[in-house]
Design a protein around this motif. Structure first.
Motif, PDB file in Angstrom:
ATOM      1  N   ARG A 316      -3.110  -4.420  -9.191  1.00 53.59           N
ATOM      2  CA  ARG A 316      -4.367  -4.374  -9.560  1.00 53.59           C
ATOM      3  C   ARG A 316      -5.477  -4.900  -9.163  1.00 53.59           C
ATOM      4  NH1 ARG A 316      -0.266  -6.842 -13.252  1.00 53.59           N
ATOM      5  NH2 ARG A 316       0.329  -5.306 -14.677  1.00 53.59           N
ATOM      6  N   ALA A 317      -5.470  -5.246  -7.935  1.00 56.26           N
ATOM      7  CA  ALA A 317      -6.859  -6.119  -7.237  1.00 56.26           C
ATOM      8  C   ALA A 317      -7.122  -4.268  -6.505  1.00 56.26           C
ATOM      9  CB  ALA A 317      -6.974  -7.090  -6.512  1.00 56.26           C
ATOM     10  N   ASP A 321     -10.047  -2.498  -7.272  1.00 53.88           N
ATOM     11  CA  ASP A 321     -11.140  -2.647  -6.580  1.00 53.88           C
ATOM     12  C   ASP A 321     -11.455  -1.014  -5.628  1.00 53.88           C
ATOM     13  OD1 ASP A 321     -11.552  -5.073  -6.820  1.00 53.88           O
ATOM     14  OD2 ASP A 321     -10.785  -5.966  -5.015  1.00 53.88           O
ATOM     15  N   GLU A 322     -10.998  -0.188  -5.099  1.00 56.18           N
ATOM     16  CA  GLU A 322     -10.044   0.893  -4.425  1.00 56.18           C
ATOM     17  C   GLU A 322     -10.249   2.150  -5.465  1.00 56.18           C
ATOM     18  OE1 GLU A 322     -11.346   0.134  -1.498  1.00 56.18           O
ATOM     19  OE2 GLU A 322     -11.104  -2.105  -1.233  1.00 56.18           O
ATOM     20  N   LEU A 323      -9.858   2.312  -6.278  1.00 57.23           N
ATOM     21  CA  LEU A 323      -9.260   3.319  -7.140  1.00 57.23           C
ATOM     22  C   LEU A 323     -10.419   3.182  -8.549  1.00 57.23           C
ATOM     23  CD1 LEU A 323      -5.368   3.461  -6.232  1.00 57.23           C
ATOM     24  CD2 LEU A 323      -6.951   4.317  -4.906  1.00 57.23           C
ATOM     25  N   ASN A 324     -11.246   2.131  -8.546  1.00 60.24           N
ATOM     26  CA  ASN A 324     -12.120   2.235 -10.154  1.00 60.24           C
ATOM     27  C   ASN A 324     -11.409   2.113 -10.728  1.00 60.24           C
ATOM     28  OD1 ASN A 324     -14.577   3.092  -8.399  1.00 60.24           O
ATOM     29  ND2 ASN A 324     -14.199   5.201  -7.781  1.00 60.24           N
TER      30      ASN A 324
END
Lengths: 328, 328
Positions: A316-317, A321-324
C-alpha cells in the motif's frame, strides 16, 4: 540546520530530499539548508524554502571529502555506495568507494574536529549484508557479522570505523542497517534482490514479472518510505543511550516470497498474481539463501524506529507513493 | 616449506621461531626456510638446520608488503601490531600499522595471486579486544564485535578483510583471537593488562608486584606456550571446514584475579602471595572491566586447538619455560 546528503542522486537520497522539502522540521531544528552530493551533481528540488546547493564529489578521490565538510553541515547523511553486485564484480572499485570513501569522509571530519571542535551528527546507511548464512531466525541484535560479499564486508568495516570515531569524540555517528527495500520504484534491474520488488511492482501495473527462487525463501523488507523514516528518526534521536554500540538493525517485515504473493493477491487480486512467471535460477536462489531471514530489531524498536508491520502495508505504501493511490 | 614471520622480534614471534628451530616439522611439511621480518631486523636463531633470512620492513610503507611476499613463502604468520595502549594514544600510528599494514599485506598477496596463482596460507594474530562490554559470560562464538579500543577496531577490521580475501580465493586465511597471554616473560611494562602477568611473575622470583584491580575481576588467559601451539596448529590444520568464517576464539582459562592468586599460593606458597601489594587504580579497573571474562571457544576446541585447563598449569608453564623449572 544544514544537512549534507552524500549519494543524494540515489533512490533513497532523492526520497529523503523530497521528504525534507515537504517537511523540513527535524525537531527541534528546522532544515534551512541542504547540500546534495553525488558522483554527478544531483538535481536540486525546485520547491525548497531554504538554500540548496548541488555538487559532484567522489569521496575516495583526494581532497573531495574535505570539500564535502568545508561548508560544515550540522548533519551528514552518508548514503553513497557501490551496490552489492557491482562491488562483487569490481573488487577495487567496491573497496575504493565503499571502504576508502567512507574512511576519507570520517577522517576529514576527524581532522576538522581536532582543529576546531567541529562535531556533526553522521548517519551512515549500512546494510543487513553484514550478516551471512548460516543465520538464526530471528537474528538477535548481538549476532556476529560474517558477510558473504565484499559489499557486506565494506559495510561492516565502515560500521566499526564509525563506532570508533564516535567513541573518540570526532563526530556523533549512527549506523542504520537497512532491510532490503521493497517495493523499489523504477524499472527491473539486474540486482540479485531485484525480484523481491519486481514480482509486486510489475503485476501492480499489469505487467509480467519473473520469480527466480522458491516461494519458501524468507527475507527482511521495509518500504522506501520507512527507509526515509529511519533516517529522519536517526537525525533527531537522542544518541546518548546508544553508548559505544552505534550500529542498529532496523525494523522491518519478515516474509516468505509466498507471503509476499498472498499479500499481492489480497490487494490486487488473482489477475495480478497470474502475471508472476516462475523461472528458477539456481545462482540467485543460492545467493538469496545466504541472506538474512529476519531480525528482532529490538534495540531499534526500543529507540522508536518503526517500519511496516505487514507486507500488505508495504504494498500500500508503494501504491500511495508511486501510483498516486490508484490501482489499475 | 618456507615460513615468513612478520613481527618476528616480538615475544610471540621469538617463541614461535625458537619452537620451529626445536621442531621444524609442521605435518606433512618440514620447515626448511624461515624469513623473519620486523621493523628492525630480528635476530637469526643460530641453530636452525635450514635457511634463515632476517629483514626490516614496515608493511604500511609503500612497497614493503611486496618485499615480504617476493620470496613467496608458503606460510605467512602475521604478528606485527602496535599494542592496545599505544594505538589508543597514537590514533594515526595505530591505524597505519594495524589496519593499513595488514591491508597492504593482504593486497600484495592478492595482486600476486591474480598474477600467477600464488596462494599462501596466512595466519593472522587477532585479539579478544574485538569484544567490548557489556559481555555475557561465557561469550559464545557467534557474539558480535563491539570493540572499545582503536586496537580492537583495527583487529576486527583486519579479520573482516582476511575473511573476504579468503572467500575471494586470494589466500587461505585464518584469524586467531589470542587470549591475554599470561605469564608474559620480561620486565613489568605499562600495558593496562600488565598486572595479570606481573602479580605472578615477580613474586615467583621473590619480587614485589602491584595489583591495581579488585580480586573479582575475571579475564581470559593462555600461556605464551599455548599461543605458539595455536599458531603451529593453525599452520597444519585442514582449513576447509572453516568455510567462510575464518576467525576463531582461542581456548584459554577464565579466572578471577583471586583465582590467579590462589594458584600462585598453591605453587609458591604464602610468601609469594605476600609480595602482591594492592594499589587500586580506578582507570585500569574501569578499562579491565570492559574486557572479556571468558569464552566457550567451542569451534576452536572442536578444531583441535588446546590451551591450559587451569591457572596452575599456566604458572607451571612459565616456571618450565622461563625459570628452568626451578622455584626459589
Amino acid at each position: 540546520m544544514h544537512i549534507a546528503i552524500i549519494g543524494a542522486a540515489g533512490m533513497v537520497g532523492r526520497k529523503l530530499t523530497a521528504s525534507l522539502v515537504r517537511d523540513p522540521m527535524l525537531k527541534p531544528h528546522h532544515v534551512d539548508r541542504m547540500t546534495l552530493w553525488d558522483v554527478l551533481p544531483p538535481e536540486a528540488p525546485s520547491d525548497f524554502h531554504g538554500r540548496v546547493d548541488c555538487h559532484a564529489a567522489d569521496l575516495s578521490e583526494p581532497g573531495q571529502a574535505e570539500k564535502v565538510i568545508a561548508s560544515r553541515p550540522d548533519l551528514i547523511v552518508h548514503l553513497a555506495a557501490i551496490v552489492s553486485g557491482e562491488a562483487e564484480l569490481d573488487f577495487d572499485k567496491g573497496y575504493r568507494i565503499n571502504l576508502d570513501g567512507s574512511r576519507a569522509l570520517f577522517d576529514a571530519i576527524r581532522v576538522q574536529s581536532l582543529a576546531d571542535g567541529y562535531h556533526p551528527r553522521l548517519i551512515f546507511a549500512s546494510s543487513i549484508a553484514v550478516y551471512g548464512a548460516p543465520l538464526p531466525y530471528p537474528i538477535p541484535d548481538d549476532y556476529h557479522h560474517t558477510p558473504l560479499t565484499s559489499y557486506g564486508t565494506q559495510k561492516a568495516i565502515s560500521e566499526l570505523l564509525l563506532a570508533d570515531y564516535t567513541r573518540r569524540g570526532f563526530f556523533e555517528g549512527i549506523g542504520i542497517r537497512l532491510p532490503t527495500l521493497c517495493i523499489r520504484p523504477g524499472k527491473p534491474n539486474k540486482a540479485a534482490s531485484g525480484f523481491f520488488s519486481s514480482i509486486l511492482r510489475e503485476p501492480l501495473v499489469g505487467q509480467e514479472a519473473v520469480l527466480p527462487v522458491p516461494e519458501d525463501v524468507r527475507h527482511w523488507h521495509a518500504s522506501p518510505r520507512s527507509a526515509v523514516g529511519f533516517l529522519r528518526h536517526a537525525a533527531t534521536l537522542d544518541l546518548q543511550p546508544l553508548g559505544p554500540r552505534r550500529n542498529l538493525n532496523m525494523p522491518g517485515v519478515s516474509a516468505t516470497v509466498g507471503e509476499q504473493i498472498e499479500a499481492l493477491r489480497r490487494i490486487a487480486g488473482d489477475k495480478a498474481v497470474r502475471l508472476i512467471r516462475r523461472e528458477p535460477d539456481d545462482m540467485i536462489t543460492q545467493m538469496v539463501q545466504g541472506w538474512a531471514p529476519g531480525f528482532t530489531a529490538q534495540r531499534a524498536r526500543q529507540l522508536g524506529f518503526t517500519a511496516e508491520s505487514s507486507f500488505d502495508e508495504i504494498i500500500r505504501a508503494h501504491i500511495d507513493d508511486e501510483l498516486n493511490g490508484q490501482l489499475l
